[in-house]
Design a protein around this motif. Structure first.
Motif, mmCIF file in Angstrom:
data_model
loop_
_atom_site.group_PDB
_atom_site.id
_atom_site.type_symbol
_atom_site.label_atom_id
_atom_site.label_comp_id
_atom_site.label_asym_id
_atom_site.label_seq_id
_atom_site.Cartn_x
_atom_site.Cartn_y
_atom_site.Cartn_z
ATOM 1 N N THR A 173 0.557 -1.136 -0.480
ATOM 2 C CA THR A 173 -0.059 0.314 -0.112
ATOM 3 C C THR A 173 0.597 0.949 -0.240
ATOM 4 N N ARG A 177 0.955 4.227 -2.907
ATOM 5 C CA ARG A 177 0.317 5.706 -2.378
ATOM 6 C C ARG A 177 1.513 6.304 -3.266
ATOM 7 N N GLY A 180 0.790 7.887 -6.496
ATOM 8 C CA GLY A 180 -0.113 7.906 -6.699
ATOM 9 C C GLY A 180 -1.229 7.336 -6.781
ATOM 10 N N ALA A 181 -1.522 6.867 -5.686
ATOM 11 C CA ALA A 181 -2.820 5.731 -5.888
ATOM 12 C C ALA A 181 -3.350 6.656 -5.080
ATOM 13 N N SER A 182 -4.867 6.401 -5.179
ATOM 14 C CA SER A 182 -5.703 6.832 -3.878
ATOM 15 C C SER A 182 -6.783 5.544 -2.918
ATOM 16 N N ASP A 183 -6.448 6.781 -1.956
ATOM 17 C CA ASP A 183 -7.110 5.403 -1.455
ATOM 18 C C ASP A 183 -8.356 4.299 -1.661
ATOM 19 N N LEU A 184 -9.068 5.032 -1.895
ATOM 20 C CA LEU A 184 -10.026 4.369 -2.995
ATOM 21 C C LEU A 184 -9.571 2.827 -3.652
ATOM 22 N N GLN A 185 -8.343 3.512 -4.787
ATOM 23 C CA GLN A 185 -7.291 2.513 -5.457
ATOM 24 C C GLN A 185 -6.683 1.874 -4.869
#
Length: 294
Positions: A173, A177, A180-185
């Motif tokens: 995780t 992040r 650039g991944a969001s929490d939803l992704q």
């Protein structure tokens, strides 16, 4: 000094293996006999003799044709299928999202008190009357939502999923992040794909719970046209209420009342029973990994 293996790790001897096989066979017979009796009883026509006290000398599907020709049983089956499908999907969605949020107690303010509240519900329940008054005040009486919303999230299932999420390496995780991944992704593309086993297990738990939801239907549903199959089963098969409403007049005399009652039991059991083989392989991995932390 060499230390031998523990006794339970040694290969069992021939006598022990035979005893284990006999014990397993006995347990299987004891578990299957009641179901076999119900199935054979539903296929037994009037006047047929029973071989070995179980297998009828003649067969007939008149009880099933009589039951399915009416309106009550097919409608009740459709109600149960709808409640089970919608309730299971919603329960899995809300359980997994809540479990994921409660794994980030350091990042989300107030998540730890929410976790304590969820744990509190495992120890104490509000009781029947407060639950009924709440459902009534929300305007859910005689509604299918009364069979879904009060049991939408199971605290035990949520803890199993949360502990499973905690076993996933934090590096996965963190790297997502950084990219650039969001929490939803992170939740949809990392957590859920790695949690198929535990999700399959809790989905089965929820599906069985919704399918067998008898007591809530008895309390909250007064309209007989909205009865699920379990409530119909209790009325016609357990309490022995008159079955003329669900009999096919053309089949009168070709089936016995007991055969019709047993046919209802089979129709109420087989659909959810067919789900087990598809989720069986996930049980060991999903339950053990989600229930043990560390």
């Amino acid at each position: 000094m060499a230390v031998g293996r523990a006794p339970w790790m040694e290969k069992p001897g021939p006598i022990t293996r035979v005893l284990k096989i006999l014990a397993i066979v006995l347990i299987v017979v004891l578990m299957l006999y009641p179901f076999a009796y119900v199935v054979f009883a539903s296929l037994t026509p009037p006047g047929a003799t029973l071989r070995f006290g179980l297998v009828p000398s003649d067969w007939t599907f008149g009880a099933y044709r009589s039951v399915l020709a009416g309106r009550i049983i097919p409608r009740a089956l459709m109600v149960s299928v709808g409640i089970t499908a919608v309730g299971t999907v919603l329960s899995v969605v809300f359980t997994t999202t809540l479990a994921y949020g409660l794994t980030r107690t350091r990042e989300i303010p107030g998540s730890r008190p929410v976790l304590y509240i969820v744990l509190f519900t495992m120890l104490f329940g509000a009781g029947l009357i407060p639950n009924f008054l709440l459902v009534k005040q929300l305007g859910l009486l005689d509604s299918y939502w009364a069979l879904i919303l009060p049991t939408l999230i199971s605290a035990f299932n949520m803890l199993v999923v949360r502990n499973f999420f905690l076993q996933i390496p934090q590096e996965l995780t963190d790297s997502a992040r950084i990219d650039g991944a969001s929490d939803l992704q992170v939740f949809l593309k990392i957590m859920l794909p790695l949690s198929k086993a535990v999700i399959a297990v809790i989905a089965l738990f929820y599906a069985v719970g919704y399918w067998n939801n008898f007591f809530n239907a008895l309390i909250y549903i007064q309209d007989t046209s909205k009865w699920p199959i379990q409530l119909v089963l209790n009325t016609y098969a357990v309490q022995g209420s008159p079955i003329s409403q669900i009999e096919n007049p053309n089949a009168a005399g070709s089936v016995t009342p007991q055969a019709i009652q047993m046919a209802i039991v089979v129709l109420a059991t087989v659909p959810i029973l067919c789900v087990y083989p598809f989720a069986q392989r996930f049980f060991t991995k999903g339950v053990l990994t989600g229930a043990i932390k560390g």
